[in-house]
Motif scaffolding. Structure first.
Motif, PDB file in Angstrom:
ATOM      1  N   MET A   1       0.828  -1.211   0.000  1.00 39.89           N
ATOM      2  CA  MET A   1       0.000   0.000   0.000  1.00 39.89           C
ATOM      3  C   MET A   1       0.865   1.265   0.000  1.00 39.89           C
ATOM      4  O   MET A   1       0.646   2.188  -0.772  1.00 39.89           O
ATOM      5  CB  MET A   1      -0.910  -0.012   1.242  1.00 39.89           C
ATOM      6  N   ILE A   2       1.863   1.302   0.890  1.00 36.77           N
ATOM      7  CA  ILE A   2       2.760   2.459   0.958  1.00 36.77           C
ATOM      8  C   ILE A   2       3.511   2.627  -0.353  1.00 36.77           C
ATOM      9  O   ILE A   2       3.695   3.750  -0.840  1.00 36.77           O
ATOM     10  CB  ILE A   2       3.747   2.322   2.130  1.00 36.77           C
ATOM     11  N   ASP A   3       3.947   1.513  -0.950  1.00 40.60           N
ATOM     12  CA  ASP A   3       4.664   1.584  -2.230  1.00 40.60           C
ATOM     13  C   ASP A   3       3.782   2.180  -3.322  1.00 40.60           C
ATOM     14  O   ASP A   3       4.260   2.962  -4.161  1.00 40.60           O
ATOM     15  CB  ASP A   3       5.141   0.194  -2.652  1.00 40.60           C
ATOM     16  N   ARG A   4       2.510   1.822  -3.312  1.00 41.84           N
ATOM     17  CA  ARG A   4       1.591   2.390  -4.306  1.00 41.84           C
ATOM     18  C   ARG A   4       1.449   3.893  -4.121  1.00 41.84           C
ATOM     19  O   ARG A   4       1.458   4.658  -5.096  1.00 41.84           O
ATOM     20  CB  ARG A   4       0.207   1.732  -4.175  1.00 41.84           C
ATOM     21  N   ILE A   5       1.317   4.290  -2.861  1.00 38.10           N
ATOM     22  CA  ILE A   5       1.191   5.723  -2.577  1.00 38.10           C
ATOM     23  C   ILE A   5       2.452   6.464  -3.010  1.00 38.10           C
ATOM     24  O   ILE A   5       2.385   7.531  -3.622  1.00 38.10           O
ATOM     25  CB  ILE A   5       0.922   5.955  -1.078  1.00 38.10           C
ATOM     26  N   ASN A   6       3.608   5.884  -2.712  1.00 36.78           N
ATOM     27  CA  ASN A   6       4.874   6.516  -3.094  1.00 36.78           C
ATOM     28  C   ASN A   6       4.997   6.644  -4.607  1.00 36.78           C
ATOM     29  O   ASN A   6       5.464   7.675  -5.119  1.00 36.78           O
ATOM     30  CB  ASN A   6       6.054   5.736  -2.524  1.00 36.78           C
ATOM     31  N   ARG A   7       4.603   5.594  -5.318  1.00 37.08           N
ATOM     32  CA  ARG A   7       4.662   5.646  -6.784  1.00 37.08           C
ATOM     33  C   ARG A   7       3.725   6.723  -7.323  1.00 37.08           C
ATOM     34  O   ARG A   7       4.069   7.459  -8.249  1.00 37.08           O
ATOM     35  CB  ARG A   7       4.307   4.281  -7.389  1.00 37.08           C
ATOM     36  N   PHE A   8       2.544   6.810  -6.723  1.00 39.94           N
ATOM     37  CA  PHE A   8       1.578   7.824  -7.153  1.00 39.94           C
ATOM     38  C   PHE A   8       2.091   9.235  -6.867  1.00 39.94           C
ATOM     39  O   PHE A   8       1.999  10.126  -7.727  1.00 39.94           O
ATOM     40  CB  PHE A   8       0.235   7.601  -6.448  1.00 39.94           C
ATOM     41  N   MET A   9       2.650   9.435  -5.666  1.00 42.25           N
ATOM     42  CA  MET A   9       3.109  10.764  -5.272  1.00 42.25           C
ATOM     43  C   MET A   9       4.295  11.221  -6.122  1.00 42.25           C
ATOM     44  O   MET A   9       4.488  12.422  -6.321  1.00 42.25           O
ATOM     45  CB  MET A   9       3.504  10.776  -3.793  1.00 42.25           C
ATOM     46  N   ARG A  10       5.097  10.279  -6.629  1.00 49.63           N
ATOM     47  CA  ARG A  10       6.211  10.655  -7.505  1.00 49.63           C
ATOM     48  C   ARG A  10       5.716  11.276  -8.806  1.00 49.63           C
ATOM     49  O   ARG A  10       6.432  12.055  -9.450  1.00 49.63           O
ATOM     50  CB  ARG A  10       7.090   9.431  -7.808  1.00 49.63           C
ATOM     51  N   GLN A  11       4.492  10.933  -9.191  1.00 54.12           N
ATOM     52  CA  GLN A  11       3.923  11.461 -10.435  1.00 54.12           C
ATOM     53  C   GLN A  11       3.186  12.780 -10.225  1.00 54.12           C
ATOM     54  O   GLN A  11       2.836  13.449 -11.200  1.00 54.12           O
ATOM     55  CB  GLN A  11       2.965  10.433 -11.044  1.00 54.12           C
ATOM     56  N   VAL A  12       2.946  13.157  -8.962  1.00 54.92           N
ATOM     57  CA  VAL A  12       2.203  14.381  -8.669  1.00 54.92           C
ATOM     58  C   VAL A  12       3.165  15.571  -8.682  1.00 54.92           C
ATOM     59  O   VAL A  12       4.167  15.564  -7.963  1.00 54.92           O
ATOM     60  CB  VAL A  12       1.514  14.288  -7.290  1.00 54.92           C
ATOM     61  N   PRO A  13       2.899  16.602  -9.485  1.00 57.70           N
ATOM     62  CA  PRO A  13       3.792  17.777  -9.500  1.00 57.70           C
ATOM     63  C   PRO A  13       3.596  18.635  -8.252  1.00 57.70           C
ATOM     64  O   PRO A  13       2.573  18.528  -7.560  1.00 57.70           O
ATOM     65  CB  PRO A  13       3.344  18.530 -10.761  1.00 57.70           C
ATOM     66  N   THR A  14       4.578  19.485  -7.976  1.00 54.94           N
ATOM     67  CA  THR A  14       4.493  20.345  -6.786  1.00 54.94           C
ATOM     68  C   THR A  14       3.803  21.669  -7.064  1.00 54.94           C
ATOM     69  O   THR A  14       3.337  22.321  -6.124  1.00 54.94           O
ATOM     70  CB  THR A  14       5.900  20.626  -6.230  1.00 54.94           C
ATOM     71  N   TRP A  15       3.713  22.071  -8.346  1.00 56.58           N
ATOM     72  CA  TRP A  15       3.174  23.402  -8.632  1.00 56.58           C
ATOM     73  C   TRP A  15       1.738  23.615  -8.164  1.00 56.58           C
ATOM     74  O   TRP A  15       1.372  24.748  -7.791  1.00 56.58           O
ATOM     75  CB  TRP A  15       3.317  23.734 -10.129  1.00 56.58           C
ATOM     76  N   PRO A  16       0.867  22.584  -8.133  1.00 52.67           N
ATOM     77  CA  PRO A  16      -0.479  22.855  -7.618  1.00 52.67           C
ATOM     78  C   PRO A  16      -0.490  23.327  -6.165  1.00 52.67           C
ATOM     79  O   PRO A  16      -1.402  24.058  -5.755  1.00 52.67           O
ATOM     80  CB  PRO A  16      -1.188  21.489  -7.760  1.00 52.67           C
ATOM     81  N   LEU A  17       0.518  22.928  -5.388  1.00 57.53           N
ATOM     82  CA  LEU A  17       0.595  23.397  -4.003  1.00 57.53           C
ATOM     83  C   LEU A  17       0.760  24.913  -3.950  1.00 57.53           C
ATOM     84  O   LEU A  17       0.135  25.591  -3.133  1.00 57.53           O
ATOM     85  CB  LEU A  17       1.757  22.727  -3.274  1.00 57.53           C
TER      86      LEU A  17
END
Length: 205
Positions: free
Chosen positions: A1-17
């Protein structure tokens, strides 16, 4: 589960923050102008933005413990959180200076005579070099010293928590919880081996 989240978060850009970070202060300003922040909208806006800054900085402190103890890797967002936190604290200070006090001599007097303002200003000053060096060229130029410099975030956030406690006057639960969270997150950064060594040295003394 954590690995899936990590893989997903690697694809999320920071600019929306960064884009999303603009929304709360704009809303608070609009709410203040339209009379939705109570009888003293300036004070309310000042406190809300300052608290938001403290919350974001605490969130940035959570990144390392989450990686160390839960395996959740959010390191790519830490710089954005730090800069957003600085942005909110700067706005908090700007509202105090421009909309609240306004008189320069009074501002200087308050910094020297009111301990909670002195501490808050100290926290802000500690954050200036962090924000000023949070870009790739500065990181490359400073090398290992960049990490040492950015450890100033620890006393800065701690002073921010103390500032919040003193601002509320008296021992109120909410600011104490924030301060306790900051202290706990800082303690979690102490390596477990060092904790055990210190405990054993005390026991053998």
């Amino acid at each position: 589960m954590i690995d899936r989240i990590n893989r997903f978060m690697r694809q999320v850009p920071t600019w929306p923050l960064y884009v999303a970070a603009v929304i709360p202060p704009v809303w608070y300003f609009y709410a203040g102008v339209t009379g939705q922040l109570g009888v003293d909208p300036v004070k309310s806006m000042e406190h809300k933005i300052g608290l938001l800054g403290l919350q974001v900085l605490i969130a940035s402190l959570c990144v390392t413990p989450l990686r160390r103890y839960a395996g959740l890797n959010l390191l790519k967002f830490r710089r954005a959180l730090g800069l957003i936190g600085f942005f909110y604290i700067f706005l908090h200070l700007l509202v105090w200076v421009v909309l609240d006090v306004q008189i320069f001599s009074q501002i200087i007097s308050d910094i020297y005579k009111r301990p909670y303002i002195t501490i808050g200003m100290g926290a802000f000053v500690l954050m200036i070099p962090l924000a000023a060096t949070s870009y790739n060229a500065a990181i490359r130029k400073l090398g290992r010293n960049w990490r040492k410099l950015h450890k100033l975030v620890y006393p800065a956030v701690l002073l921010g928590g103390v500032h919040f406690v003193m601002l509320r006057k008296g021992w109120q639960i909410e600011p104490l919880l924030y301060l306790a969270a900051v202290v706990a997150l800082l303690l979690l950064r102490v390596p477990v081996r060092q904790k055990i060594t210190r405990w054993m040295s005390r026991e053998s003394a």
